[in-house]
Design an enzyme around this catalytic site. Sequence first.
Site, short mmCIF file in Angstrom:
data_model
loop_
_atom_site.label_atom_id
_atom_site.label_comp_id
_atom_site.label_asym_id
_atom_site.label_seq_id
_atom_site.Cartn_x
_atom_site.Cartn_y
_atom_site.Cartn_z
N LYS A 126 -4.72 51.11 150.94
CA LYS A 126 -3.82 50.16 150.20
C LYS A 126 -4.02 49.15 150.23
O LYS A 126 -5.19 48.63 150.59
CB LYS A 126 -2.54 50.05 150.80
N ASP A 166 0.85 50.43 142.09
CA ASP A 166 2.60 50.47 142.60
C ASP A 166 2.92 49.66 142.42
O ASP A 166 2.74 49.04 141.70
CB ASP A 166 1.91 50.12 144.50
P1 NDP Z 1 7.64 49.22 139.85
O1 NDP Z 1 6.90 48.51 139.73
O2 NDP Z 1 7.29 50.42 138.15
O3 NDP Z 1 9.46 49.22 139.77
C1 NDP Z 1 9.37 49.28 141.28
C2 NDP Z 1 11.29 49.16 141.47
O4 NDP Z 1 12.49 48.66 142.74
C3 NDP Z 1 12.09 47.95 140.36
O5 NDP Z 1 13.39 47.95 139.95
C4 NDP Z 1 12.11 46.75 141.50
O6 NDP Z 1 12.87 45.87 140.97
C5 NDP Z 1 12.59 47.34 142.23
N1 NDP Z 1 12.58 46.84 143.77
C6 NDP Z 1 11.23 46.08 144.16
N2 NDP Z 1 11.69 45.37 145.24
C7 NDP Z 1 13.38 45.16 145.53
C8 NDP Z 1 13.89 44.90 146.22
N3 NDP Z 1 13.34 43.96 147.11
N4 NDP Z 1 14.59 45.48 146.30
C9 NDP Z 1 15.74 45.88 145.11
N5 NDP Z 1 14.34 46.68 144.43
C10 NDP Z 1 13.61 46.85 144.67
O7 NDP Z 1 7.17 50.45 141.24
P2 NDP Z 1 7.05 51.88 141.11
O8 NDP Z 1 7.79 52.81 140.68
O9 NDP Z 1 5.40 52.18 141.05
O10 NDP Z 1 7.07 51.98 142.73
C11 NDP Z 1 8.67 51.89 143.38
C12 NDP Z 1 8.09 53.08 144.90
O11 NDP Z 1 7.27 54.01 145.00
C13 NDP Z 1 7.55 51.97 146.14
O12 NDP Z 1 7.94 51.88 147.19
C14 NDP Z 1 6.13 52.99 145.92
O13 NDP Z 1 5.65 52.46 147.48
C15 NDP Z 1 6.50 53.45 145.58
N6 NDP Z 1 5.02 54.85 145.27
C16 NDP Z 1 4.91 54.86 144.38
C17 NDP Z 1 4.24 55.27 143.50
C18 NDP Z 1 3.74 55.64 142.46
O14 NDP Z 1 2.80 56.24 141.71
N7 NDP Z 1 4.01 54.50 141.16
C19 NDP Z 1 2.92 56.33 144.23
C20 NDP Z 1 4.12 56.75 146.27
C21 NDP Z 1 4.90 55.75 145.56
P3 NDP Z 1 12.50 44.55 140.28
O15 NDP Z 1 11.98 45.17 138.74
O16 NDP Z 1 13.33 44.01 139.70
O17 NDP Z 1 10.99 44.13 140.86
#
Ligand code: NDP
Length: 447
Positions: A126, A166
């Site tokens: 990571k 991510d």
């Molecule tokens: P994105 O950046 O596309 O979206 C993240 C989302 O989570 C946004 O809506 C963001 O809101 C919100 N968010 C981030 N930090 C916080 C916080 N501290 N409190 C509340 N909301 C928060 O990321 P992904 O969708 O790619 O990833 C989301 C999760 O999925 C993570 O845990 C990631 O590790 C996991 N994941 C992702 C994969 C992938 O293929 N993308 C694969 C496996 C796991 P805001 O816009 O306000 O920051």
Amino acid sequence: MEAKIKAFMDEVKTRNGHEPEFIQAVQEVAETVIPYIAKHKIYNGKNILLRMVEPERLVSFRVAWVDDDGEIHVNRGYRIQMNSAIGPYKGGLRFHPTVNASILKFLAFEQVFKNSLTTLPMGGGKGGSDFDPKGKSDDEVMRFCHAFMLELNRHIGPNTDVPAGDIGVGAREIGFLFGMYKKIRNEFTGVLTGKGRSWGGSLIRPEATGYGTVYFAQSMMQTNGMDLKGKDVVISGSGNVAQYAAEKALHLGAKILTLSDSQGYIHDTDGIDEEKLAYVMDLKNNKRGRISEYADKYSAATFYKGETPWTVKCDIALPCATQNELDGEDAKALVKNGCVCVAEGANMPSTPEAIHEFHEGKILFAPGKASNAGGVATSGLEMSQNSLRISWSREEVDQRLKDIMEDIHDSCVKYGKDDDGYCNYVKGANIAGFVKVADAMLAQGVI
Ligand code: NDP
């Protein structure tokens, strides 16, 4: 057994005292895997788990870049190469101001188990930076990504370490990173996944994590005589994972009630249909707007500032935002309101107290390392297509993704069944993930 686990954790805490998220992830694995090791002689006396919690390599580096006003900024970049026993390191890059060594080590550790569960030959890693892409221009993001890759390129390669996206790293960032890698190394290889379709990306990769999470939830429901059709679903986040979890749940006939971001959540009592979801995708991916704007546009929706959606009555909950976003009180509210299934789209979104509540309530609970493994699995499929220089159809990749999610589900059930018939998916995922990596480490000797 408790004494053994405590002794192990004391050692981990001594070495990693300032890394709470990493310790939390290790504790969960230790509680399920140490009893398994004790019952299986081949792992005895090999210190195998202690070797697994120490990264093979941890690189930290300076990333200096210039903003649109000519001002110089310095961020910290990382790559954590956790375990390569079963394949090249593989895992995403996160760009978010909260990024530090603890968060990336917990993610890299989880990734080792997750990648093992996919049945594909991928080790775990990571990386990322405390850089915040929010509010930056495209040119600033490009300059940052180029500066980041100037250093990262020395540590990665298609047979060494293959990063992906991510939080904060989507198609735009992967493009800039890939462009700089190609320029420096003068080679066009599958060194990153999540690439654009015309330059080596796989169909279904953007959808894969969200789709896979819902496929996993569907397997859990069906194994227990239930279905997603007609169910009320609460989702957190509105990024990549949340968007495609919502899309797949809609395809399977569920009603989506909520989405969120770091400022709060929206609750749409009429449900978020395909048209409304298309609005969210445009808002978040192209306009880079806030989820609160949804409530300005749709009158059936209310925005709850600074709150999370876990008090909304639902059948299924899909936490898809970030780590530790669902605590013990939230879990109590979900169970009390009749929620029967929680599948994690994010990594470690439920606190240990929340997981305890789900297990006490005997509801179906899938940890992210199992239920969100569809993203990295499809990255593995992208690597295969790059190596073979071919491109599989949408249907073919989707079918492989579905098959992999079913296999992961079955592995969890194989190792996770309690004496009373309840499936503890946390135990199942940890042990199934552990066995493959541990066996490879034993075969390769003490290195
Ligand atoms: P994105 O950046 O596309 O979206 C993240 C989302 O989570 C946004 O809506 C963001 O809101 C919100 N968010 C981030 N930090 C916080 C916080 N501290 N409190 C509340 N909301 C928060 O990321 P992904 O969708 O790619 O990833 C989301 C999760 O999925 C993570 O845990 C990631 O590790 C996991 N994941 C992702 C994969 C992938 O293929 N993308 C694969 C496996 C796991 P805001 O816009 O306000 O920051």
